[in-house]
Motif scaffolding. Structure first.
Motif, PDB file in Angstrom:
ATOM      1  N   GLY A   1       0.781  -1.223   0.000  1.00  0.00           N
ATOM      2  CA  GLY A   1       0.000   0.000   0.000  1.00  0.00           C
ATOM      3  C   GLY A   1       0.814   1.276   0.000  1.00  0.00           C
ATOM      4  O   GLY A   1       0.273   2.352   0.256  1.00  0.00           O
ATOM      5  N   ARG A   2       2.103   1.202  -0.307  1.00  0.00           N
ATOM      6  CA  ARG A   2       2.971   2.388  -0.320  1.00  0.00           C
ATOM      7  C   ARG A   2       3.283   2.871  -1.734  1.00  0.00           C
ATOM      8  O   ARG A   2       4.031   3.821  -1.907  1.00  0.00           O
ATOM      9  N   GLY A   3       2.760   2.205  -2.738  1.00  0.00           N
ATOM     10  CA  GLY A   3       2.991   2.630  -4.111  1.00  0.00           C
ATOM     11  C   GLY A   3       4.160   1.964  -4.795  1.00  0.00           C
ATOM     12  O   GLY A   3       4.498   2.327  -5.925  1.00  0.00           O
ATOM     13  N   TYR A   4       4.783   0.967  -4.141  1.00  0.00           N
ATOM     14  CA  TYR A   4       5.930   0.302  -4.752  1.00  0.00           C
ATOM     15  C   TYR A   4       5.534  -0.424  -6.041  1.00  0.00           C
ATOM     16  O   TYR A   4       6.297  -0.433  -7.012  1.00  0.00           O
ATOM     17  N   SER A   5       4.358  -1.043  -6.043  1.00  0.00           N
ATOM     18  CA  SER A   5       3.923  -1.765  -7.242  1.00  0.00           C
ATOM     19  C   SER A   5       3.763  -0.826  -8.421  1.00  0.00           C
ATOM     20  O   SER A   5       4.082  -1.173  -9.569  1.00  0.00           O
ATOM     21  N   ARG A   6       3.281   0.381  -8.167  1.00  0.00           N
ATOM     22  CA  ARG A   6       3.085   1.360  -9.231  1.00  0.00           C
ATOM     23  C   ARG A   6       4.410   1.827  -9.824  1.00  0.00           C
ATOM     24  O   ARG A   6       4.461   2.272 -10.966  1.00  0.00           O
ATOM     25  N   ASP A   7       5.458   1.731  -9.035  1.00  0.00           N
ATOM     26  CA  ASP A   7       6.782   2.125  -9.518  1.00  0.00           C
ATOM     27  C   ASP A   7       7.423   1.015 -10.346  1.00  0.00           C
ATOM     28  O   ASP A   7       8.013   1.264 -11.398  1.00  0.00           O
ATOM     29  N   MET A   8       7.274  -0.233  -9.892  1.00  0.00           N
ATOM     30  CA  MET A   8       8.027  -1.317 -10.547  1.00  0.00           C
ATOM     31  C   MET A   8       7.289  -1.960 -11.721  1.00  0.00           C
ATOM     32  O   MET A   8       7.917  -2.338 -12.711  1.00  0.00           O
ATOM     33  N   MET A   9       5.978  -2.084 -11.618  1.00  0.00           N
ATOM     34  CA  MET A   9       5.261  -2.866 -12.620  1.00  0.00           C
ATOM     35  C   MET A   9       5.332  -2.297 -14.034  1.00  0.00           C
ATOM     36  O   MET A   9       5.564  -3.045 -14.993  1.00  0.00           O
ATOM     37  N   PRO A  10       5.138  -0.966 -14.239  1.00  0.00           N
ATOM     38  CA  PRO A  10       5.259  -0.462 -15.615  1.00  0.00           C
ATOM     39  C   PRO A  10       6.640  -0.720 -16.214  1.00  0.00           C
ATOM     40  O   PRO A  10       6.771  -0.953 -17.415  1.00  0.00           O
ATOM     41  N   ARG A  11       7.661  -0.700 -15.382  1.00  0.00           N
ATOM     42  CA  ARG A  11       9.027  -0.888 -15.888  1.00  0.00           C
ATOM     43  C   ARG A  11       9.294  -2.355 -16.230  1.00  0.00           C
ATOM     44  O   ARG A  11       9.969  -2.655 -17.226  1.00  0.00           O
TER      45      ARG A  11
ATOM     46  N   ARG B   1       2.967   6.473 -20.884  1.00  0.00           N
ATOM     47  CA  ARG B   1       1.746   6.975 -20.274  1.00  0.00           C
ATOM     48  C   ARG B   1       1.398   6.222 -18.991  1.00  0.00           C
ATOM     49  O   ARG B   1       0.822   6.778 -18.065  1.00  0.00           O
ATOM     50  N   SER B   2       1.745   4.941 -18.922  1.00  0.00           N
ATOM     51  CA  SER B   2       1.461   4.183 -17.700  1.00  0.00           C
ATOM     52  C   SER B   2       2.266   4.729 -16.527  1.00  0.00           C
ATOM     53  O   SER B   2       1.783   4.740 -15.387  1.00  0.00           O
ATOM     54  N   LEU B   3       3.486   5.178 -16.778  1.00  0.00           N
ATOM     55  CA  LEU B   3       4.275   5.821 -15.725  1.00  0.00           C
ATOM     56  C   LEU B   3       3.663   7.168 -15.350  1.00  0.00           C
ATOM     57  O   LEU B   3       3.551   7.515 -14.165  1.00  0.00           O
ATOM     58  N   ASP B   4       3.252   7.936 -16.372  1.00  0.00           N
ATOM     59  CA  ASP B   4       2.627   9.235 -16.113  1.00  0.00           C
ATOM     60  C   ASP B   4       1.381   9.087 -15.250  1.00  0.00           C
ATOM     61  O   ASP B   4       1.110   9.911 -14.373  1.00  0.00           O
ATOM     62  N   ALA B   5       0.618   8.031 -15.497  1.00  0.00           N
ATOM     63  CA  ALA B   5      -0.627   7.826 -14.760  1.00  0.00           C
ATOM     64  C   ALA B   5      -0.380   7.669 -13.265  1.00  0.00           C
ATOM     65  O   ALA B   5      -1.240   8.000 -12.451  1.00  0.00           O
ATOM     66  N   PHE B   6       0.815   7.182 -12.895  1.00  0.00           N
ATOM     67  CA  PHE B   6       1.145   6.991 -11.493  1.00  0.00           C
ATOM     68  C   PHE B   6       2.094   8.059 -10.967  1.00  0.00           C
ATOM     69  O   PHE B   6       2.612   7.965  -9.847  1.00  0.00           O
ATOM     70  N   GLY B   7       2.353   9.093 -11.781  1.00  0.00           N
ATOM     71  CA  GLY B   7       3.235  10.160 -11.342  1.00  0.00           C
ATOM     72  C   GLY B   7       4.700   9.758 -11.321  1.00  0.00           C
ATOM     73  O   GLY B   7       5.505  10.381 -10.614  1.00  0.00           O
ATOM     74  N   MET B   8       5.061   8.743 -12.090  1.00  0.00           N
ATOM     75  CA  MET B   8       6.448   8.274 -12.146  1.00  0.00           C
ATOM     76  C   MET B   8       7.132   8.824 -13.391  1.00  0.00           C
ATOM     77  O   MET B   8       6.475   9.200 -14.369  1.00  0.00           O
ATOM     78  N   HIS B   9       8.443   8.861 -13.355  1.00  0.00           N
ATOM     79  CA  HIS B   9       9.223   9.415 -14.451  1.00  0.00           C
ATOM     80  C   HIS B   9       9.894   8.312 -15.259  1.00  0.00           C
ATOM     81  O   HIS B   9      10.182   7.220 -14.748  1.00  0.00           O
ATOM     82  N   VAL B  10      10.148   8.614 -16.508  1.00  0.00           N
ATOM     83  CA  VAL B  10      10.858   7.702 -17.396  1.00  0.00           C
ATOM     84  C   VAL B  10      12.325   7.634 -16.988  1.00  0.00           C
ATOM     85  O   VAL B  10      12.960   8.653 -16.709  1.00  0.00           O
ATOM     86  N   ILE B  11      12.865   6.436 -16.929  1.00  0.00           N
ATOM     87  CA  ILE B  11      14.299   6.215 -16.704  1.00  0.00           C
ATOM     88  C   ILE B  11      14.832   5.543 -17.958  1.00  0.00           C
ATOM     89  O   ILE B  11      14.582   4.358 -18.205  1.00  0.00           O
TER      90      ILE B  11
ATOM     91  N   ARG C   1      14.329   2.958 -24.197  1.00  0.00           N
ATOM     92  CA  ARG C   1      14.779   3.755 -25.350  1.00  0.00           C
ATOM     93  C   ARG C   1      13.996   3.344 -26.603  1.00  0.00           C
ATOM     94  O   ARG C   1      13.623   4.200 -27.411  1.00  0.00           O
ATOM     95  N   GLU C   2      13.769   2.046 -26.749  1.00  0.00           N
ATOM     96  CA  GLU C   2      12.989   1.576 -27.892  1.00  0.00           C
ATOM     97  C   GLU C   2      11.566   2.107 -27.829  1.00  0.00           C
ATOM     98  O   GLU C   2      10.987   2.509 -28.842  1.00  0.00           O
ATOM     99  N   ALA C   3      11.003   2.136 -26.632  1.00  0.00           N
ATOM    100  CA  ALA C   3       9.638   2.645 -26.473  1.00  0.00           C
ATOM    101  C   ALA C   3       9.562   4.130 -26.809  1.00  0.00           C
ATOM    102  O   ALA C   3       8.633   4.587 -27.478  1.00  0.00           O
ATOM    103  N   LEU C   4      10.548   4.895 -26.370  1.00  0.00           N
ATOM    104  CA  LEU C   4      10.558   6.323 -26.660  1.00  0.00           C
ATOM    105  C   LEU C   4      10.710   6.576 -28.156  1.00  0.00           C
ATOM    106  O   LEU C   4      10.047   7.454 -28.718  1.00  0.00           O
ATOM    107  N   ALA C   5      11.589   5.818 -28.802  1.00  0.00           N
ATOM    108  CA  ALA C   5      11.797   6.005 -30.238  1.00  0.00           C
ATOM    109  C   ALA C   5      10.549   5.656 -31.027  1.00  0.00           C
ATOM    110  O   ALA C   5      10.151   6.383 -31.954  1.00  0.00           O
ATOM    111  N   MET C   6       9.898   4.552 -30.676  1.00  0.00           N
ATOM    112  CA  MET C   6       8.696   4.139 -31.393  1.00  0.00           C
ATOM    113  C   MET C   6       7.545   5.111 -31.145  1.00  0.00           C
ATOM    114  O   MET C   6       6.762   5.403 -32.039  1.00  0.00           O
TER     115      MET C   6
END
Length: 350
Positions: free
Chosen positions: A150-160, A233-243, A250-255
């Protein structure tokens, strides 16, 4: 449903999973992931990670512990280049598993010490299970210690992790589908998965026993596909930043950049068509006011003088990035356009 295309012989060969995998580390803002080891398993007991397992996964704590030990050993075996049968817990279908240990450097109580110092910063694990090379499918599951839920860890790791799972080889696993199975009473996990773009595809009735309420409960199955999932966008939805250093990012950003360019050109073409139609309407109205009907001129304009209509000459470029594929014969739309709401899909609405 997607249009079925028979794979070529080369594609069939490529569907075999590699004999050995290098499990990449993954960075997050709140956590970071490294390949899990057998030595990490006792830490899960210290974290009380199997607490309330029947509510979270629908299994009792003993069964959950046993299956987690199996997943970690399968993951280690794959990383060591061992066959599924050599892991000691082989899979008759030769499916594979990847296990990461979840670590954090957080000090939530501000006592000057890392919260998980006693367990070497480990607070849980995340898995890609049943990695199926033929179907290009995998299941994702998260396991966290009792005090770290319940601390938001899943929202940080799962999109990545999902970005790595969907990224084309060799940057990622090249999966087509990632799915989850969640007990109906685990509404918190259901909310997280749906925020990530997972869509309910069905349920197994009375598949699990709810010990807390002494009754059966349904197992809800959700999934998302490569051409539906937007990692940025999935990171944006949780207020997380792209690394950008993370695998597949990088492939996702290019596409995505390529997709945006395609969509912009298509939008420009539509605006030009709209402007031409407005001009034609204005000219026709002007002729009508003076009692003239320029039928031949209209036909010539509509066909560009060559028998080809403007609709036929509209830019129909396609993109390698799935969100730009206007020609895709599917009822699905990329979920990030409206954060997963009102999507057309051949399934029951949630």
């Amino acid at each position: 449903m997607s249009e079925h295309v028979e794979p070529s012989p080369d594609q069939e060969t490529s569907r075999e999973l590699p004999a050995r995998i290098v499990i990449p580390p993954i960075k997050g803002e709140m956590v970071h992931l490294r390949p899990a080891t057998v030595e990490d398993l006792p830490r899960l007991d210290e974290l009380d990670a199997y607490y309330n397992a029947s509510r979270i996964t629908g299994k009792d704590a003993q069964a959950e512990r046993a299956v987690v030990h199996t997943w970690v050993r399968r993951s280690v075996a794959w990383a060591n280049g061992q066959a599924a049968s050599e892991s000691g817990v082989g899979d008759p279908e030769s499916r594979r598993t990847i296990a990461w240990a979840v670590l954090t450097d957080s000090d939530h109580d501000d006592d000057g010490k890392v919260d998980a110092e006693a367990t070497d910063n480990v607070i849980g694990m995340v898995f890609l299970i049943d990695v199926d090379g033929w179907a290009r499918s995998a299941r994702i599951q998260v396991l966290l210690g009792k005090d770290y839920r319940g601390r938001g860890y899943s929202r940080d790791m799962m999109p990545r992790v999902m970005t790595y799972g969907f990224a084309p080889e060799p940057a990622g696993l090249g999966m087509h589908r990632i799915w989850v199975a969640v007990p109906e009473k685990n509404t918190r996990s259901l909310s997280v998965y749906q925020s990530l773009g997972f869509v309910k595809t069905g349920s197994s009735r009375d598949a699990l026993w709810d010990a807390e309420n002494s009754r059966y409960q349904d197992l809800i199955v959700l999934d998302t596909l490569f051409d539906e999932y937007d990692p940025i966008r999935s990171l944006d939805a949780f207020g997380m930043h792209v690394i950008e250093d993370n695998p597949g990012m990088r492939e996702a950003l290019a596409m995505r950049e390529h997709s945006v360019a395609i969509k912009q050109r298509q939008s420009d073409d539509r605006r030009k068509d709209d402007a031409a139609t407005t001009a034609d309407d204005a000219r026709r109205e002007a002729y009508e006011k003076i009692g003239v009907t320029p039928a031949s001129a209209d036909v010539a304009d509509a066909t560009n003088g060559s028998g080809t209509t403007q609709a036929d000459t509209t830019n129909d470029e396609t993109s390698n990035w799935p969100y730009g594929q206007s020609e895709r014969k599917s009822s699905k739309n990329a979920w990030w356009r409206n954060l997963g709401l009102n999507r057309k899909r051949d399934t029951e609405e949630d």
